[in-house]
Design a protein around this motif. Sequence first.
Motif, PDB file in Angstrom:
ATOM      1  N   TYR A  33     -18.024  -7.054  30.727  1.00 60.49           N
ATOM      2  CA  TYR A  33     -16.963  -6.828  30.169  1.00 60.49           C
ATOM      3  C   TYR A  33     -15.648  -7.766  30.437  1.00 60.49           C
ATOM      4  O   TYR A  33     -15.368  -7.688  31.865  1.00 60.49           O
ATOM      5  CB  TYR A  33     -16.842  -5.489  30.747  1.00 60.49           C
ATOM      6  CG  TYR A  33     -15.757  -4.756  29.533  1.00 60.49           C
ATOM      7  CD1 TYR A  33     -15.784  -4.288  28.882  1.00 60.49           C
ATOM      8  CD2 TYR A  33     -14.505  -4.542  30.707  1.00 60.49           C
ATOM      9  CE1 TYR A  33     -14.859  -3.475  27.925  1.00 60.49           C
ATOM     10  CE2 TYR A  33     -13.273  -3.680  29.688  1.00 60.49           C
ATOM     11  CZ  TYR A  33     -13.571  -3.876  28.482  1.00 60.49           C
ATOM     12  OH  TYR A  33     -12.589  -3.190  27.686  1.00 60.49           O
ATOM     13  N   HIS A  34     -15.617  -7.992  29.310  1.00 61.95           N
ATOM     14  CA  HIS A  34     -14.013  -9.231  29.643  1.00 61.95           C
ATOM     15  C   HIS A  34     -13.006  -8.450  28.986  1.00 61.95           C
ATOM     16  O   HIS A  34     -11.538  -9.162  29.044  1.00 61.95           O
ATOM     17  CB  HIS A  34     -14.542 -10.326  28.712  1.00 61.95           C
ATOM     18  CG  HIS A  34     -16.315 -10.729  29.396  1.00 61.95           C
ATOM     19  ND1 HIS A  34     -16.320 -11.169  31.213  1.00 61.95           N
ATOM     20  CD2 HIS A  34     -17.218 -11.493  28.754  1.00 61.95           C
ATOM     21  CE1 HIS A  34     -17.070 -11.966  31.183  1.00 61.95           C
ATOM     22  NE2 HIS A  34     -17.219 -11.882  29.703  1.00 61.95           N
ATOM     23  N   GLY A  35     -12.570  -6.651  28.575  1.00 59.96           N
ATOM     24  CA  GLY A  35     -11.910  -6.339  27.783  1.00 59.96           C
ATOM     25  C   GLY A  35     -10.717  -6.235  28.608  1.00 59.96           C
ATOM     26  O   GLY A  35     -10.630  -6.209  30.032  1.00 59.96           O
ATOM     27  N   GLY A  36      -9.798  -5.127  28.448  1.00 58.97           N
ATOM     28  CA  GLY A  36      -8.625  -4.566  28.952  1.00 58.97           C
ATOM     29  C   GLY A  36      -9.844  -3.436  29.488  1.00 58.97           C
ATOM     30  O   GLY A  36     -10.166  -2.518  28.558  1.00 58.97           O
ATOM     31  N   THR A  37      -8.435  -2.361  29.691  1.00 65.25           N
ATOM     32  CA  THR A  37      -8.527  -0.826  30.245  1.00 65.25           C
ATOM     33  C   THR A  37      -7.388  -0.641  29.784  1.00 65.25           C
ATOM     34  O   THR A  37      -6.622  -1.379  28.963  1.00 65.25           O
ATOM     35  CB  THR A  37      -8.263  -0.850  31.943  1.00 65.25           C
ATOM     36  OG1 THR A  37      -7.019  -1.554  31.670  1.00 65.25           O
ATOM     37  CG2 THR A  37      -9.569  -1.216  32.620  1.00 65.25           C
ATOM     38  N   GLY A  38      -7.464   0.724  29.310  1.00 66.46           N
ATOM     39  CA  GLY A  38      -6.329   1.857  28.789  1.00 66.46           C
ATOM     40  C   GLY A  38      -6.764   1.391  27.301  1.00 66.46           C
ATOM     41  O   GLY A  38      -8.353   1.012  26.322  1.00 66.46           O
ATOM     42  N   GLY A  39      -5.669   2.216  26.099  1.00 63.92           N
ATOM     43  CA  GLY A  39      -6.499   2.218  25.083  1.00 63.92           C
ATOM     44  C   GLY A  39      -5.124   1.029  24.396  1.00 63.92           C
ATOM     45  O   GLY A  39      -3.906   1.035  24.533  1.00 63.92           O
ATOM     46  N   GLN A  40      -5.618   0.549  22.808  1.00 60.31           N
ATOM     47  CA  GLN A  40      -5.246   0.499  21.962  1.00 60.31           C
ATOM     48  C   GLN A  40      -3.379   1.011  21.445  1.00 60.31           C
ATOM     49  O   GLN A  40      -4.222   2.170  20.837  1.00 60.31           O
ATOM     50  CB  GLN A  40      -5.091  -1.087  20.572  1.00 60.31           C
ATOM     51  CG  GLN A  40      -6.642  -1.647  20.980  1.00 60.31           C
ATOM     52  CD  GLN A  40      -7.242  -1.955  20.303  1.00 60.31           C
ATOM     53  OE1 GLN A  40      -6.162  -2.821  19.819  1.00 60.31           O
ATOM     54  NE2 GLN A  40      -8.460  -2.636  20.395  1.00 60.31           N
ATOM     55  N   LEU A  41      -2.179   1.343  21.160  1.00 53.10           N
ATOM     56  CA  LEU A  41      -1.389   2.093  21.251  1.00 53.10           C
ATOM     57  C   LEU A  41      -0.990   1.585  19.800  1.00 53.10           C
ATOM     58  O   LEU A  41      -1.016   0.452  19.339  1.00 53.10           O
ATOM     59  CB  LEU A  41       0.365   2.507  21.528  1.00 53.10           C
ATOM     60  CG  LEU A  41      -0.094   2.582  22.661  1.00 53.10           C
ATOM     61  CD1 LEU A  41       0.881   1.771  23.396  1.00 53.10           C
ATOM     62  CD2 LEU A  41      -0.641   3.849  23.133  1.00 53.10           C
ATOM     63  N   ALA A  42      -0.880   2.191  18.868  1.00 57.52           N
ATOM     64  CA  ALA A  42      -0.914   1.896  17.456  1.00 57.52           C
ATOM     65  C   ALA A  42       0.433   3.546  16.657  1.00 57.52           C
ATOM     66  O   ALA A  42      -0.008   4.666  16.518  1.00 57.52           O
ATOM     67  CB  ALA A  42      -1.934   1.817  16.492  1.00 57.52           C
ATOM     68  N   PRO A  43       1.935   2.880  16.622  1.00 53.60           N
ATOM     69  CA  PRO A  43       2.713   3.390  15.425  1.00 53.60           C
ATOM     70  C   PRO A  43       2.198   3.607  14.581  1.00 53.60           C
ATOM     71  O   PRO A  43       2.416   2.504  14.143  1.00 53.60           O
ATOM     72  CB  PRO A  43       4.060   3.303  16.340  1.00 53.60           C
ATOM     73  CG  PRO A  43       3.736   1.797  16.285  1.00 53.60           C
ATOM     74  CD  PRO A  43       2.202   1.472  16.583  1.00 53.60           C
ATOM     75  N   ILE A  44       1.760   4.736  13.728  1.00 46.92           N
ATOM     76  CA  ILE A  44       1.178   4.784  12.284  1.00 46.92           C
ATOM     77  C   ILE A  44       2.847   6.022  11.444  1.00 46.92           C
ATOM     78  O   ILE A  44       1.893   6.207  10.515  1.00 46.92           O
ATOM     79  CB  ILE A  44      -0.010   5.572  12.629  1.00 46.92           C
ATOM     80  CG1 ILE A  44      -0.208   6.300  12.886  1.00 46.92           C
ATOM     81  CG2 ILE A  44      -0.835   4.385  12.908  1.00 46.92           C
ATOM     82  CD1 ILE A  44      -1.694   7.195  12.641  1.00 46.92           C
ATOM     83  N   GLY A  45       3.600   6.625  12.119  1.00 40.63           N
ATOM     84  CA  GLY A  45       4.283   7.141  11.503  1.00 40.63           C
ATOM     85  C   GLY A  45       5.582   7.334  12.200  1.00 40.63           C
ATOM     86  O   GLY A  45       5.667   7.257  13.171  1.00 40.63           O
ATOM     87  N   GLU A  46       6.209   8.457  11.041  1.00 40.92           N
ATOM     88  CA  GLU A  46       7.829   7.974  12.026  1.00 40.92           C
ATOM     89  C   GLU A  46       7.723   8.996  14.144  1.00 40.92           C
ATOM     90  O   GLU A  46       9.021   9.349  14.609  1.00 40.92           O
ATOM     91  CB  GLU A  46       8.938   9.123  11.330  1.00 40.92           C
ATOM     92  CG  GLU A  46       9.401   8.213   9.779  1.00 40.92           C
ATOM     93  CD  GLU A  46       9.765   9.013   9.570  1.00 40.92           C
ATOM     94  OE1 GLU A  46      11.008   7.563   8.686  1.00 40.92           O
ATOM     95  OE2 GLU A  46       9.702  10.183   8.520  1.00 40.92           O
TER      96      GLU A  46
END
Length: 336
Positions: A192-205
């Motif tokens: 596994y070469h990825g990172g830990t945690g999750g990808q954050l995405a602001p999708i609304g106000e």
Amino acid sequence: MTVQPIGDQARAFAMQAATNRIKTTMATLTAELASGEVADLGGRLQGNTQNLAGIEARIAALAQFGRNAAEAAAHTKGMQDALTSVQTTATRIGQSLYLDPQAATDALVATRSAEAASSLQAVIGQLNGSVGQRFLFSGMQSDTQPLASAETILTALTTQVAGLTTAADVAQAVSDWFDAPPGAGGFADVAYHGGTGGQLAPIGESMTITLTTTALSPAIRDSLKGLAAAAMVDRGALAGNGAEQRMLLQAAGKSLLDNSPPLIAEMARVGYAQQLIATAQTEGSAATATLQTARNTLREADPLATSTALSDAETKLDTLYSVIGRLSQLKLVDYL
């Protein structure tokens, strides 16, 4: 009484200035009538443009949130498609491995193990997929491919199971390698070469989603574990002991089937994120439409008033042309 006469040249300049002024007014009114918006917005709002600026800022922010939501929707769809493929493959291989009778021939055992190895490669290819140059299952390090090749994983496992003589020992060694914590030389370090945690995405106000599913997630890792365990026979594990090889394949098949509910739960987690994204997109579109209506109300020109003003300007221009025509026909002889 002293009379201040105006010369011909001065009169020509005055008439030209009046003509240009009326033509400019007509051009402005024509543009307003065509676009539906007032040309002098500051005059229309009496210099108070704060409300309009606020509306414009919110529309721009919603547009960015909309782009974020569209990107997140494509990303989660890619994740869901990949997980669906993994679940389908794991279920199919798991059933064939677990349900084959103990009396299966050595040739069938070899075929099933080779099929598991091929499926492992296909599953890794799905998990290494990307959307918009962002890898789907790499966590925060979305610019890095999450998994090493199937060959790298199987080579590492071949070393781990070398010399083991029972199916239980081989299965345990494979499980320990996949479950080893970071720094222990197992799956988290080698494959596994990825990172830990999750990808954050602001999708609304007021809405942000976090995509925590990675190739290191237990449900996905256990799917890889079951396929890799079955592929060990194809790599020479338990050679010469057909009974133990069959037991290893059945154990791998059972682990794949047992992992189906956790894998479906992971798919449901991604599906919930998709639902949030769809809700944010709907709310964002509705808010944008409302704000655009408010903005247009502030900026729109009254078609009736604009048409009336344009007609008045045309009348003034016609009158001016008539005056210019009459003045151009004046002669000193006629005056005398």
